[in-house]
Design a protein around this motif. Structure first.
Motif, PDB file in Angstrom:
ATOM      1  N   GLU A   1       0.838  -1.209   0.000  1.00  0.00           N
ATOM      2  CA  GLU A   1       0.000   0.000   0.000  1.00  0.00           C
ATOM      3  C   GLU A   1       0.873   1.261   0.000  1.00  0.00           C
ATOM      4  OE1 GLU A   1      -3.348   1.292   2.946  1.00  0.00           O
ATOM      5  OE2 GLU A   1      -3.406  -0.880   2.639  1.00  0.00           O
ATOM      6  N   ASP A   2       1.890   1.274   0.861  1.00  0.00           N
ATOM      7  CA  ASP A   2       2.766   2.448   0.954  1.00  0.00           C
ATOM      8  C   ASP A   2       3.561   2.652  -0.342  1.00  0.00           C
ATOM      9  OD1 ASP A   2       1.868   2.803   3.463  1.00  0.00           O
ATOM     10  OD2 ASP A   2       3.679   2.106   4.495  1.00  0.00           O
ATOM     11  N   VAL A   3       4.056   1.552  -0.905  1.00  0.00           N
ATOM     12  CA  VAL A   3       4.842   1.657  -2.142  1.00  0.00           C
ATOM     13  C   VAL A   3       3.951   2.181  -3.275  1.00  0.00           C
ATOM     14  CG1 VAL A   3       6.185   0.384  -3.875  1.00  0.00           C
ATOM     15  CG2 VAL A   3       6.458  -0.182  -1.462  1.00  0.00           C
TER      16      VAL A   3
ATOM     17  N   VAL B   1       8.559  -4.781  -6.369  1.00  0.00           N
ATOM     18  CA  VAL B   1       7.738  -3.588  -6.631  1.00  0.00           C
ATOM     19  C   VAL B   1       6.935  -3.782  -7.923  1.00  0.00           C
ATOM     20  CG1 VAL B   1       7.846  -1.121  -7.181  1.00  0.00           C
ATOM     21  CG2 VAL B   1       9.267  -2.057  -5.348  1.00  0.00           C
ATOM     22  N   ALA B   2       7.582  -4.365  -8.936  1.00  0.00           N
ATOM     23  CA  ALA B   2       6.917  -4.558 -10.234  1.00  0.00           C
ATOM     24  C   ALA B   2       5.806  -5.597 -10.160  1.00  0.00           C
ATOM     25  CB  ALA B   2       7.945  -4.952 -11.292  1.00  0.00           C
ATOM     26  N   SER B   3       5.744  -6.347  -9.064  1.00  0.00           N
ATOM     27  CA  SER B   3       4.668  -7.346  -8.937  1.00  0.00           C
ATOM     28  C   SER B   3       3.432  -6.751  -8.263  1.00  0.00           C
ATOM     29  CB  SER B   3       5.167  -8.568  -8.148  1.00  0.00           C
ATOM     30  OG  SER B   3       5.292  -8.233  -6.786  1.00  0.00           O
TER      31      SER B   3
ATOM     32  N   PRO C   1       0.119  -4.878  -8.157  1.00  0.00           N
ATOM     33  CA  PRO C   1      -0.856  -4.453  -9.176  1.00  0.00           C
ATOM     34  C   PRO C   1      -1.092  -2.941  -9.213  1.00  0.00           C
ATOM     35  CG  PRO C   1      -1.661  -6.387  -8.012  1.00  0.00           C
ATOM     36  CD  PRO C   1      -0.411  -5.971  -7.309  1.00  0.00           C
ATOM     37  N   GLY C   2      -1.154  -2.290  -8.041  1.00  0.00           N
ATOM     38  CA  GLY C   2      -1.414  -0.843  -8.004  1.00  0.00           C
ATOM     39  C   GLY C   2      -0.298  -0.069  -8.691  1.00  0.00           C
ATOM     40  N   VAL C   3       0.920  -0.499  -8.457  1.00  0.00           N
ATOM     41  CA  VAL C   3       2.096   0.145  -9.072  1.00  0.00           C
ATOM     42  C   VAL C   3       2.024  -0.042 -10.585  1.00  0.00           C
ATOM     43  CG1 VAL C   3       4.617  -0.008  -9.304  1.00  0.00           C
ATOM     44  CG2 VAL C   3       3.575  -0.138  -7.031  1.00  0.00           C
ATOM     45  N   ARG C   4       1.703  -1.253 -11.018  1.00  0.00           N
ATOM     46  CA  ARG C   4       1.647  -1.529 -12.461  1.00  0.00           C
ATOM     47  C   ARG C   4       0.571  -0.688 -13.141  1.00  0.00           C
ATOM     48  NH1 ARG C   4       5.180  -5.257 -13.707  1.00  0.00           N
ATOM     49  NH2 ARG C   4       4.699  -4.855 -15.872  1.00  0.00           N
ATOM     50  N   LYS C   5      -0.559  -0.535 -12.476  1.00  0.00           N
ATOM     51  CA  LYS C   5      -1.667   0.224 -13.072  1.00  0.00           C
ATOM     52  C   LYS C   5      -1.216   1.673 -13.319  1.00  0.00           C
ATOM     53  CE  LYS C   5      -6.581   0.972 -12.397  1.00  0.00           C
ATOM     54  NZ  LYS C   5      -6.769   2.367 -12.036  1.00  0.00           N
ATOM     55  N   ILE C   6      -0.603   2.260 -12.308  1.00  0.00           N
ATOM     56  CA  ILE C   6      -0.182   3.668 -12.414  1.00  0.00           C
ATOM     57  C   ILE C   6       0.858   3.826 -13.537  1.00  0.00           C
ATOM     58  CG2 ILE C   6       1.053   5.535 -11.209  1.00  0.00           C
ATOM     59  CD1 ILE C   6      -0.084   4.177  -8.557  1.00  0.00           C
ATOM     60  N   LEU C   7       1.850   2.939 -13.530  1.00  0.00           N
ATOM     61  CA  LEU C   7       2.935   3.092 -14.512  1.00  0.00           C
ATOM     62  C   LEU C   7       2.502   2.712 -15.928  1.00  0.00           C
ATOM     63  CD1 LEU C   7       6.025   2.000 -12.383  1.00  0.00           C
ATOM     64  CD2 LEU C   7       5.027   4.260 -12.702  1.00  0.00           C
ATOM     65  N   THR C   8       1.625   1.710 -16.043  1.00  0.00           N
ATOM     66  CA  THR C   8       1.146   1.314 -17.371  1.00  0.00           C
ATOM     67  C   THR C   8       0.422   2.483 -18.043  1.00  0.00           C
ATOM     68  OG1 THR C   8       0.958  -0.993 -16.728  1.00  0.00           O
ATOM     69  CG2 THR C   8      -0.367  -0.328 -18.597  1.00  0.00           C
ATOM     70  N   GLU C   9      -0.371   3.205 -17.260  1.00  0.00           N
ATOM     71  CA  GLU C   9      -1.093   4.361 -17.837  1.00  0.00           C
ATOM     72  C   GLU C   9      -0.124   5.405 -18.375  1.00  0.00           C
ATOM     73  OE1 GLU C   9      -4.004   5.851 -15.051  1.00  0.00           O
ATOM     74  OE2 GLU C   9      -5.063   3.930 -15.179  1.00  0.00           O
TER      75      GLU C   9
ATOM     76  N   SER D   1       8.365 -13.752 -14.448  1.00  0.00           N
ATOM     77  CA  SER D   1       7.524 -14.579 -15.319  1.00  0.00           C
ATOM     78  C   SER D   1       6.421 -15.309 -14.567  1.00  0.00           C
ATOM     79  CB  SER D   1       8.374 -15.549 -16.134  1.00  0.00           C
ATOM     80  OG  SER D   1       9.242 -16.230 -15.292  1.00  0.00           O
ATOM     81  N   THR D   2       6.476 -15.320 -13.242  1.00  0.00           N
ATOM     82  CA  THR D   2       5.420 -16.045 -12.514  1.00  0.00           C
ATOM     83  C   THR D   2       4.435 -15.110 -11.823  1.00  0.00           C
ATOM     84  OG1 THR D   2       6.862 -16.232 -10.585  1.00  0.00           O
ATOM     85  CG2 THR D   2       6.806 -18.114 -12.084  1.00  0.00           C
ATOM     86  N   ARG D   3       4.673 -13.781 -11.910  1.00  0.00           N
ATOM     87  CA  ARG D   3       3.711 -12.895 -11.233  1.00  0.00           C
ATOM     88  C   ARG D   3       2.353 -12.981 -11.938  1.00  0.00           C
ATOM     89  NH1 ARG D   3       6.954  -8.107 -13.426  1.00  0.00           N
ATOM     90  NH2 ARG D   3       5.981  -7.854 -15.446  1.00  0.00           N
ATOM     91  N   VAL D   4       1.307 -12.728 -11.156  1.00  0.00           N
ATOM     92  CA  VAL D   4      -0.048 -12.929 -11.660  1.00  0.00           C
ATOM     93  C   VAL D   4      -0.387 -11.895 -12.742  1.00  0.00           C
ATOM     94  CG1 VAL D   4      -2.484 -13.005 -10.988  1.00  0.00           C
ATOM     95  CG2 VAL D   4      -0.724 -13.873  -9.439  1.00  0.00           C
ATOM     96  N   LEU D   5      -0.029 -10.637 -12.458  1.00  0.00           N
ATOM     97  CA  LEU D   5      -0.411  -9.566 -13.378  1.00  0.00           C
ATOM     98  C   LEU D   5       0.712  -9.263 -14.366  1.00  0.00           C
ATOM     99  CD1 LEU D   5      -2.864  -7.641 -13.672  1.00  0.00           C
ATOM    100  CD2 LEU D   5      -1.536  -5.964 -12.400  1.00  0.00           C
ATOM    101  N   ALA D   6       0.376  -9.229 -15.656  1.00  0.00           N
ATOM    102  CA  ALA D   6       1.314  -8.856 -16.714  1.00  0.00           C
ATOM    103  C   ALA D   6       2.672  -9.546 -16.593  1.00  0.00           C
ATOM    104  CB  ALA D   6       1.492  -7.335 -16.736  1.00  0.00           C
ATOM    105  N   PRO D   7       2.673 -10.891 -16.524  1.00  0.00           N
ATOM    106  CA  PRO D   7       3.962 -11.578 -16.414  1.00  0.00           C
ATOM    107  C   PRO D   7       4.795 -11.434 -17.687  1.00  0.00           C
ATOM    108  CG  PRO D   7       2.232 -13.165 -16.820  1.00  0.00           C
ATOM    109  CD  PRO D   7       1.552 -11.836 -16.656  1.00  0.00           C
TER     110      PRO D   7
END
Ligand code: DC
Length: 225
Positions: free
Chosen positions: A57-59, A104-106, A108-116, A187-193
């Motif tokens: 959450e903090d990250v 950090v890249a695993s 989901p919240g971080v990925r959503k922000i950066l993907t946008e 390669s094993t993370r759930v989101l955008a592996p």
């Protein structure tokens, strides 16, 4: 001449994405953008502010607040990343960031922000974007998608030589272990592996150098014209 407006290059750690992407962008006079830099930045800031990256959450909150600017450095021929106006290209390549960035890249919240943010850069067009999920998630409509392959040993060897050239200390075994660990997490993370898009063109780079990889990609563009 019709060229692909977006070129996506994905592949595992140290597969040569950055050097190939940079060279290709230079030849085409495109913007080169390395999305790994954004995940590294989030990791760097989290480590600075929190001491570790354990609290998702903090990250994520820190990633949201991060003020990133891109600046094209024509002298050095690269895209610099500025954090609150300061260049941080060196700091985000530290071993401490290397060790924590996959975690950090695993998130989901971080990925959503950066993907946008990455999608917005892609929409500018004339861009070579490199990462792990560019062809699959960030720019699934990119007209040209490349996926680079290389064995862990070859990638560790390249990273080892690169560190030596830069005057850094380097331990081959440690680099190899780190690469294999990052492959596993990425390669094993759930989101955008980490994986090749179904329509990506796979290029095996163990036996060829970066110039030859770029030539292969350029020949595909010619073919598409
Ligand atoms: O390419 P790199 O080593 O600088 O990437 C750093 C980390 O960021 C790596 O663990 C994978 C992650 N990453 C990602 O998950 N998605 C991207 N598009 C780019 C990088």
């Amino acid at each position: 001449m019709i060229r692909p407006q977006q070129i996506a290059i994905d592949g595992p750690a140290a597969s040569g994405k950055t050097s190939v992407g940079k060279l290709l962008a230079k030849k085409l006079d495109y913007l080169f953008f390395d999305t790994g830099v954004m995940y590294r930045l989030a990791t760097y800031v989290a480590l600075q502010k929190l001491g570790d990256v354990a609290n998702e959450e903090d990250v994520t909150a820190i990633t949201k607040e991060m003020e990133i600017t891109l600046r094209v450095n024509t002298e050095k021929d690269e895209t610099e990343v500025l954090l609150s106006g300061e260049p941080v290209n060196q700091a985000i390549r530290s071993p401490q960031v290397d060790k924590n960035v996959s975690i950090v890249a695993s998130y989901p919240g971080v990925r959503k922000i950066l993907t946008e943010k990455q999608r917005k850069i892609g929409l500018l067009g004339n861009v070579v974007m490199v990462g792990r999920d560019i062809g699959t998630v960030v720019m699934p409509d990119a007209p040209l998608k490349i996926y680079l392959l290389a064995s862990p040993e070859k990638r560790a060897e390249r990273r080892y030589q690169e560190n030596i050239r830069k005057g850094m200390t380097a331990d081959f075994h440690e680099i190899l272990m780190d690469i294999m660990k990052r492959d596993e997490i990425d390669s094993t993370r759930v989101l955008a592996p980490l994986k090749a898009a179904e329509d990506a063109i796979l290029i095996e780079t163990d036996q060829i150098n970066q110039e030859q990889v770029v030539q292969k990609i350029l020949s595909l563009i010619k073919y598409q014209e």
